[in-house]
Design an enzyme around this catalytic site. Structure first.
Site, short mmCIF file in Angstrom:
data_model
loop_
_atom_site.label_atom_id
_atom_site.label_comp_id
_atom_site.label_asym_id
_atom_site.label_seq_id
_atom_site.Cartn_x
_atom_site.Cartn_y
_atom_site.Cartn_z
N SER A 1 -9.10 1.27 3.29
CA SER A 1 -8.53 2.30 2.52
C SER A 1 -7.31 1.35 1.65
CB SER A 1 -7.77 3.30 3.26
OG SER A 1 -6.87 2.82 4.41
N SER B 1 -9.84 -0.76 7.44
CA SER B 1 -9.20 -0.86 6.16
C SER B 1 -8.47 -1.96 5.60
CB SER B 1 -8.18 0.26 6.15
OG SER B 1 -8.80 1.56 6.22
N LYS C 1 0.88 -1.09 0.03
CA LYS C 1 0.07 0.06 -0.14
C LYS C 1 0.75 1.29 0.11
CE LYS C 1 -3.77 1.77 2.95
NZ LYS C 1 -4.72 1.46 4.05
#
Length: 387
Positions: free
Chosen positions: A105, A129, A28
């Site tokens: 996310s 997330s 990420k």
């Protein structure tokens, strides 16, 4: 849409002969990779902050174990999102439900694993997330015990809730990667007791609860000593409100210096969340802190060593992509009601795939005592063996 950050091309070979040799992973865009900007999903973060000179701890650990890094993945802006839609970089594909959000996310990381572009991927979990995209994309996902892992080189949001997490398509890979990052072998013994969080299943949409019923039946065969129990006596909405209060306050404190110095661009929903955090009354913050203390005590009571708790990861499958802002607030609030215990109490939680509602994946979550992360991995393997 591609799960990788536009305009980036990264490939770093892992150490030869390591336990994860042959596995590909993605990270990420909150994790530092030496020589590459950390973008954080925002067009101004990378431009206004220095390029990292060393890898984040989690990235380095996987490289040292032999895994090969194949890219940086899209995230909601500075991880302030739960659906996976980024106004600047786009919405990664949910291959399990095209046209629907991947969840955020850690959207790009989940998408990359679900598409088979890598075997595992690093995400972060503050308010859900990793757990939410795992549910929406039909993956294994973990939020480890809060404070267990070294977060050096990971862009923070709300430190009292922030964790590193990761995804995999199958339980064996999930367990293998988890052993490396957790530094501990999968537990040998199965749990002695199982708790089913009744109000959490009642809060979920009826079709989602029904879709998870066969997985619950498998759980009961693995752990025959089970009972139903209320997880959150004050109500899931009270726990959700507490997390919605504390998390934006901390996010504002995290990014305040940058915002005041550089006046960066944000999507409206992200800017609104930061403004709300800055404007939260002290009395509301005090109430939320007390609710966090209550949640920690409740889960400590419910989850002594050797006990696991089962609940839906999300109250419904992935919503459609591109919904108007007015439709998104109640969706986010409902999701957070089933995720708030993670940030409030910090217990380890995994989301397991294996159910479909309305033709889209939904996950079943298991929680355990703080530090009992590998007990959950044992359950993931047992559940897949019985599938």
């Amino acid at each position: 849409m591609s799960p990788f950050v536009p305009g980036t091309a990264i490939c770093i070979e892992g150490r030869p002969g390591g336990p994860l040799s042959g596995l590909r992973f993605a990270a990420k865009d909150l994790f530092d990779i030496a020589g590459h900007p950390t973008g954080g999903g925002n067009p101004d973060w990378a431009r206004q902050n220095p390029v990292p000179v060393r890898h984040a701890w989690a990235v380095q650990t996987l490289l040292d174990a032999g895994a090969t890094l194949v890219g940086k993945t899209i995230t909601d802006e500075v991880s302030l999102g739960i659906l996976g839609e980024n106004a600047f970089e786009g919405t990664p594909l949910n291959p399990a439900a095209p046209g629907y959000v991947p969840g955020g996310s850690s959207s790009g990381s989940a998408s990359a694993v679900a598409q088979g572009l890598c075997e595992t991927a690093l995400g972060t979990d503050t308010g859900g997330s990793v757990r939410v995209p795992a549910s929406f994309c039909g993956l294994h996902g973990i939020r480890p015990t809060h404070g267990r892992l070294d977060l050096t080189g990971m862009l923070p949001q709300a430190p009292s809730s922030d964790t590193t997490g990761w995804f995999a398509r199958d339980a064996a890979t999930f367990a293998h990667v988890s052993e490396v990052l957790l530094g501990e072998k999968v537990a040998e013994a199965l749990p002695a007791k199982l708790i089913i969080a009744t109000e959490a299943f009642g809060f979920a949409e009826a079709e989602t609860a029904a879709a998870l019923a066969p997985m619950l039946d498998r759980l009961k065969k693995i752990v025959p000593d089970w009972r139903e129990e209320v997880m959150a006596p004050p109500g899931l909405t009270a726990w959700g409100r507490a997390q919605r209060t504390l998390q934006p306050i901390e996010a504002w404190e995290t990014f305040r210096e940058w915002i005041e110095r550089d006046n960066p661009r944000f999507a409206f929903s992200v800017a609104r969340g930061l403004v709300l955090g800055a404007a939260t009354a002290e009395a509301e913050r005090g109430w939320a802190a007390l609710m966090r203390q209550e949640a920690r005590g409740r889960l400590r009571h419910l989850l002594p060593p050797g006990t696991v708790l089962a609940m839906p990861t999300t109250p419904f499958p992935a919503p459609k992509a591109g919904l108007p802002l007015s439709a998104l607030t109640p969706i986010r609030d409902q999701i957070l009601c089933l995720c708030a215990q993670g940030g409030l109490a910090g217990h380890p939680q995994i989301s397991l795939p294996g159910a479909m509602a309305q033709g889209r994946p939904v996950g079943l979550s298991l929680l355990a005592a703080r530090g009992a992360d590998t007990l959950l991995l044992r359950m993931a393997l047992a559940m897949e063996e019985m599938a």
